[in-house]
Write a protein that holds these residues in place. Structure first.
Motif, PDB file in Angstrom:
ATOM      1  N   GLY A  31      19.863  36.137  -4.915  1.00 55.90           N
ATOM      2  CA  GLY A  31      21.007  35.548  -5.625  1.00 55.90           C
ATOM      3  C   GLY A  31      20.706  35.266  -7.083  1.00 55.90           C
ATOM      4  N   GLU A  32      19.487  34.790  -7.375  1.00 59.51           N
ATOM      5  CA  GLU A  32      19.087  34.529  -8.764  1.00 59.51           C
ATOM      6  C   GLU A  32      19.041  35.815  -9.576  1.00 59.51           C
ATOM      7  OE1 GLU A  32      15.282  32.681  -8.470  1.00 59.51           O
ATOM      8  OE2 GLU A  32      16.070  30.780  -7.744  1.00 59.51           O
ATOM      9  N   ILE A  33      18.499  36.862  -8.967  1.00 55.09           N
ATOM     10  CA  ILE A  33      18.393  38.149  -9.656  1.00 55.09           C
ATOM     11  C   ILE A  33      19.783  38.709  -9.928  1.00 55.09           C
ATOM     12  CG2 ILE A  33      17.573  40.525  -9.454  1.00 55.09           C
ATOM     13  CD1 ILE A  33      15.229  39.350  -7.748  1.00 55.09           C
ATOM     14  N   ILE A  34      20.675  38.653  -8.938  1.00 56.87           N
ATOM     15  CA  ILE A  34      22.033  39.167  -9.114  1.00 56.87           C
ATOM     16  C   ILE A  34      22.765  38.365 -10.179  1.00 56.87           C
ATOM     17  CG2 ILE A  34      24.285  39.405  -7.981  1.00 56.87           C
ATOM     18  CD1 ILE A  34      22.696  40.259  -5.450  1.00 56.87           C
ATOM     19  N   GLU A  35      22.580  37.050 -10.177  1.00 59.62           N
ATOM     20  CA  GLU A  35      23.204  36.202 -11.193  1.00 59.62           C
ATOM     21  C   GLU A  35      22.746  36.614 -12.595  1.00 59.62           C
ATOM     22  OE1 GLU A  35      22.820  31.576 -12.324  1.00 59.62           O
ATOM     23  OE2 GLU A  35      23.375  31.980 -10.220  1.00 59.62           O
ATOM     24  N   GLU A  36      21.467  36.909 -12.734  1.00 60.73           N
ATOM     25  CA  GLU A  36      20.929  37.359 -14.017  1.00 60.73           C
ATOM     26  C   GLU A  36      21.552  38.696 -14.436  1.00 60.73           C
ATOM     27  OE1 GLU A  36      16.667  39.008 -15.402  1.00 60.73           O
ATOM     28  OE2 GLU A  36      16.622  36.974 -14.540  1.00 60.73           O
TER      29      GLU A  36
END
Length: 170
Positions: A31-36
């Motif tokens: 989720g953090e990677i996709i948000e970035e």
């Protein structure tokens, strides 16, 4: 037992354990990677034109502003020097401090080629200078802003170049 299959199996197990432990220590949630990624897509960095439309398209609209190392590799006489010189000139004309690392030819030879391209003369003409050639060289030199630096790096590898380039961060 130490037959090859057992050694390989034991090594594979150790590698998997190492990866799992490393993931727990420094991993990031999907989720953090996709948000970035979404944030980067929503707020794309400014891009600089290389003045070569097809190359700009391959870079997604130009080279992202913010210190990139670009390198081209090809057989001799394929246009690497002309391509990189064109990109370097495009960068300095957009007020970007630019460092050109000359890997295959020295800075003087590279500058002769760049001046020839800008002044629209063959760099072989340097062997038989004329007043017209001197005038063209002077005019071409005036067209090159001071924001271009050429660093001689004969024989350097691209990996070493990337490490060296950080010393020239502008």
């Amino acid at each position: 037992s130490d037959f090859p299959g057992a050694i390989l199996s034991r090594s594979w197990g150790e590698l998997q354990d190492l990866c799992r432990d490393e993931t727990r220590r420094s991993g990031r949630r999907i989720g953090e990677i996709i948000e970035e990624i979404v944030d980067e897509m929503s707020n794309p960095p400014p891009r600089l034109s290389t003045s070569l439309p097809r190359l700009d398209d391959s870079f997604g609209g130009g080279i992202p502003l913010g210190g990139y190392v670009c390198g081209f590799e090809a057989r001799p006489k394929q246009g690497k020097t002309l391509t990189m010189a064109t990109i370097a000139m495009a960068m300095v004309q957009q007020d970007v401090e630019t460092v050109y690392f000359a890997l295959e030819m020295g800075g003087a030879r590279l500058m002769k080629r760049m001046l020839g391209h800008i002044g629209r003369f063959n760099s072989a003409w340097y062997k038989h200078p004329t007043e017209d050639l001197v005038r063209r060289v002077v005019q071409a030199e005036r067209a090159i802003p001071d924001r271009l630096e050429i660093v001689d790096c004969p024989g350097i590898t691209f990996d070493r170049l990337k490490a060296t380039a950080t010393d020239y961060a502008i």
